[in-house]
Design an enzyme around this catalytic site. Structure first.
Site, mmCIF file in Angstrom:
data_model
loop_
_atom_site.group_PDB
_atom_site.id
_atom_site.type_symbol
_atom_site.label_atom_id
_atom_site.label_comp_id
_atom_site.label_asym_id
_atom_site.label_seq_id
_atom_site.Cartn_x
_atom_site.Cartn_y
_atom_site.Cartn_z
ATOM 1 N N HIS A 1 35.691 37.870 40.967
ATOM 2 C CA HIS A 1 35.799 39.034 41.836
ATOM 3 C C HIS A 1 34.454 39.466 42.400
ATOM 4 O O HIS A 1 34.284 40.604 42.815
ATOM 5 C CB HIS A 1 36.464 40.193 41.091
ATOM 6 C CG HIS A 1 37.785 39.823 40.499
ATOM 7 N ND1 HIS A 1 37.921 39.401 39.206
ATOM 8 C CD2 HIS A 1 39.023 39.746 41.052
ATOM 9 C CE1 HIS A 1 39.181 39.089 38.968
ATOM 10 N NE2 HIS A 1 39.871 39.288 40.072
ATOM 11 N N GLY A 2 33.462 38.563 42.340
ATOM 12 C CA GLY A 2 32.204 38.818 43.020
ATOM 13 C C GLY A 2 31.289 39.843 42.389
ATOM 14 O O GLY A 2 30.786 40.733 43.079
#
Lengths: 169, 259, 419
Positions: A134-135
């Protein structure tokens, strides 16, 4: 007379219900507790790692309690970068000194604090780690800098048994 | 109420039937007083510790105990060695671990989480080293023989010269209590074979009793917890049964008075 | 199902109940008119429900730790016994629970036999019950295989080999059951799957069993049809609930004694030796609850006929409502049947006893006589008895025997239709 009878009846029923409820509770506990870590799992609490072959700038990943642990031998550049960051800039304020007792070695659980993925090494905007799920971006001290993760990557309890061996747990 | 008692008779009858089935066709076993029998039975700590000493000095060279770990030695309800003692016991064994980063197996002192050291690499080696007879694993032995601890105790003390007319093959010994009376294990115990740390005199009977107690614990490590919980559970059930009995009488009195 | 239409008091209750009549069902179950003279033998229905739920709950938790693999099954059971929190307790409840389940089901079946509960209009209840009993035996047998001890392995070998008695296709069927040429890992994994499935089938059948029961209502010790609701009945709640609860607690005390103080007495020591395909234990014995049928199997010298006799002994029960020709249900009013009833009880106990003994000499002779009598009882004695027996007059209502303690032929009115 009838009033007394009612009282005794009420007491009997209340007592029966109460004692019965205690029993049900006592039966449920073992059924719940059987899912907790068992005695053989609890016994595997610590592991020793040989770090003599890790070059500066490189890291190794070892398994501890079923989770990856990153052991990174940082370069002076990386240490300086981590120590230059001001606490105000951090989402989860922790100094690098608190996280790495021996500045050359960073030991932490390689688990993203967002939802448990394993971040990638040497990636992201802060030269540290980047979680592909999810970065989330982590810096060279493993602290969260950008993205959804709420806290820094966790530092487990560890100690240097000698200059070549770390004991985790 | 009468009818309930009849139900219990049926249950008693059935369980007696089972006892008889198990007890048939056997020679009378030697009896000794086991501290762990009975409603409040507990293990004798000192006996368990001595029993471990007998196991490790005498039995362990042939018999494995593959389901036990060194940590068990310090766990509650067992021999209850202190954590330090258990660590020291573990560290006195060299076990094979690995592979390491070079892909090689290596030796290291055992830790609490390790299983008891196996005397043989595999069953075939165990058989080959013992004239074809496989020395059984002792982890659950006390539950795996009908007669249980009494049987094991009796076999340990049951060696005698064969009766006249009985000839034995080489490597076979006569044992009064063993099924078929032939056993491939030489008499394992003799007076003074081990020197007990706690100074107890190591007679044959003493060692047999201690090691059998140890085997019972090994087979049933939660026996003490089971007995303790059982007492509480049954006491609880009796209290609740009495309460429910009177509640029932109260409730049924409503219609019995009506009729 | 209910005699009166239930209308919930609250508005939401009514809205919900119109769409899914759960509240009507609950009302039916609590108000269900039950004969007031049910004795403690009738409490075993509730006890059996408890046993089933106990087995399912403990079984589910054991399945979280058990490993269905020939190399690991025995070890995983030891892991449960040693390391899993309360694992020993859950496993001992489960293994002794099977025995308690069968103890209760045998009492339940023999209660039905004594009071003629299988007779019209309750034939379907009875037949569903027989199917449940068959499934219980299958589940128990396969469950006993799972620890992968010596008795597990050789029990599985012997029982599956029964199918090899079938002419022509027997061997093919046995190999199909095994998934190989012997009992091995494929057998274990499929037995585990089926052992997991069957209890839920039983649960479904129990619902049907109770549903079918609630159509005509309970039989009772007097064995007559009663008006419902009437002076002869009480609502299920609280009267029957508390009585069942009391009996259940008594049962649980017995259960607890086994679990806590002699958890292995009903099992066999050989099952604590890991399965070994090279060595058969000296003396193969099934669990106690299967012994009578095992005795019947061994008493017939022919392989195929032995299997047929054993299966017939179970299936014959399904035909019982038609084999018993007597119009009177309860043995209380059938003096001759009552005696034959106790003889068949003794016969089954004897079969159970010789089933545990070696099949030789006197034991074999006794087994053969007892087997023959078993079939004579159901195929000859029961049909003939219905026509020949002189029964005691049956009361018209159960209120009188309840008052008098026991039916007194001089005070009860005669019912004309009886013999």
């Amino acid at each position: 007379m009838s009033e007394k009878k009612v009282e005794r009846r009420d007491f009997l029923f209340t007592a029966s219900y109460a004692v019965g409820a205690v029993g049900v509770g006592a039966v449920i506990w073992p059924l719940v507790d059987q899912m907790n870590p068992d005695a053989s799992v609890k016994a595997l609490a610590s592991t020793e790692v040989d770090i003599s072959s890790v070059e500066p700038g490189k890291s190794i990943t070892v398994l501890w309690r079923g989770k990856p642990v990153f052991i990174k031998r940082r370069t002076q550049e990386e240490i300086d970068e981590a120590r230059a960051v001001k606490l105000e800039e951090l989402k989860h304020p922790e100094t690098d000194e608190e996280r790495a007792k021996n500045p050359e070695w960073l030991v932490m659980l390689g688990v993203c604090t967002h939802l448990g993925c394993v971040p990638l090494n040497d990636k992201g905007d802060y030269n540290g780690w980047f979680c592909p799920c999810h970065g989330s971006h982590y810096d060279t001290s493993g602290r969260i800098r950008k993205g959804p993760a709420p806290t820094n990557m966790e530092v487990p309890r560890y100690e240097f048994v000698n200059s070549n061996t770390i004991k985790i747990g | 109420m009468k009818r309930i008692f009849r139900i219990n008779y049926l249950f008693i009858f059935l369980s007696i039937g089972c006892f008889q089935v198990n007890a048939a066709e056997k020679v009378e076993l030697l009896k000794t007083d086991w501290s762990f029998k009975g409603l409040f039975g507990k293990f004798d700590r000192a006996s368990l510790q001595r029993g471990y000493q007998v196991y490790t000095e005498v039995c362990a060279s042939c018999h494995s105990m593959k389901y036990l770990s060194y940590r068990n030695l310090s766990e509650k309800g067992g021999p209850e060695f202190s954590l330090e003692q258990a660590k020291a016991i573990a560290a006195s064994f060299e076990i094979t671990d690995g592979p390491n980063d070079d892909g090689e197996m290596f030796e290291r002192p055992a830790k609490l989480s390790d299983k008891f050291l196996m005397p043989y690499a595999n069953d075939k080696e165990a058989q080959a080293a013992n004239g074809g007879a496989y020395p059984p694993d002792m982890s659950v032995l006390a539950k795996a023989r009908s007669g249980g601890v009494d049987y094991i105790y009796s076999v340990l003390l049951g060696y005698e010269d064969p009766p006249s007319g009985v000839t034995l093959d080489e490597g076979v010994y006569y044992n009064k209590y063993m099924y078929g009376n032939n056993i491939k294990m030489a008499q394992p115990l003799s007076d003074g074979l081990v020197e007990y740390i706690d100074g107890t005199e190591a007679t044959e009977e003493q060692m047999a009793k201690d090691v059998t107690t140890f085997l019972m614990w090994a087979a049933e490590p939660h026996l003490e917890a089971r007995h303790k919980m059982g007492f509480k559970a049954i006491l609880y059930l009796i209290i609740l049964t009495v309460l429910v009995y009177f509640s029932m009488k109260k409730i049924w009195s409503r219609i019995e008075s009506e009729v | 199902m209910s005699d009166h239409e239930y209308v919930p008091k609250s508005k939401f209750g009514k809205w919900f109940n119109d769409r899914l009549p759960l509240l009507s069902l609950a009302s039916h179950l609590t108000d269900y008119p039950t004969p007031k003279n049910l004795n403690y033998w009738w409490t075993f229905g509730g006890i059996l429900t408890f046993c089933l739920i106990t087995q399912i709950v403990t079984g589910l938790t054991l399945a979280m730790h058990y490993i269905a693999h020939a190399d690991l099954a025995f070890e995983s059971v030891e892991h449960i016994m040693r390391d899993v929190n309360y694992g020993w307790l859950i496993r001992y409840i489960h293994s002794n629970g099977a025995s308690m389940f069968f103890l209760a089901v045998y009492i339940h079946i023999f209660r039905s036999l004594f009071y003629g509960s299988y007779k019209s209009p309750r034939e379907i209840i009875w037949i569903i019950g027989i199917i449940i009993y068959l499934l219980m035996m299958a589940a128990a047998f396969m469950g006993y295989v799972l620890p992968w001890g010596q008795m597990s392995f050789w029990g599985a070998t012997v029982i599956t080999n029964l199918f090899s008695a079938i002419p022509f296709v027997g061997e093919g069927i046995v190999n199909w059951l095994w998934g190989g040429y012997s009992v091995d890992n494929p057998t274990l994994t499929r037995f585990f799957t089926l052992h997991y499935l069957i209890p839920f089938l039983i649960l479904g059948l129990v619902v049907l069993h109770i549903w079918a029961l609630h159509v005509p209502g309970n039989n009772n010790p007097v064995g007559i049809d009663i008006k419902k609701p009437s002076k002869d009945t009480v609502p299920f709640h609280p009267y029957i609930v508390i009585k069942d609860g009391f009996a259940l607690l008594m049962f649980m005390i017995v259960f607890a004694f086994f679990v806590f103080y002699s958890p292995n007495i009903l099992g066999h020591a050989d099952n604590y030796i890991e399965a070994n395909p090279m060595v058969t234990p000296a003396h193969i014995v099934p669990e106690w609850y299967l012994l009578p049928f095992y005795a019947i199997l061994r008493s017939v010298p022919d392989k195929l006929l032995g299997v047929i006799a054993m299966l017939s002994a179970i299936f014959i029960l399904a035909a019982l409502p038609w084999l018993d020709t007597s119009k009177i249900r309860s043995a209380v009013f059938r003096p001759l049947y009552k005696q034959f009833y106790w003889i068949i009880v003794a016969d089954v106990l004897i079969l159970g006893y010789v089933g545990a003994m070696p099949a030789e000499g006197l034991y074999l002779l006794v087994a053969r006589v007892a087997t023959a009598y078993y079939f004579i009882h159901f195929l000859i004695i029961l049909p003939v008895l219905g026509y020949k027996e002189k029964t005691i007059p049956v009361p018209l209502s159960i209120t009188e025997p309840v008052l008098g303690g026991f039916p007194n032929p001089s005070t009860v009115k005669k019912k004309e239709s009886i013999n």
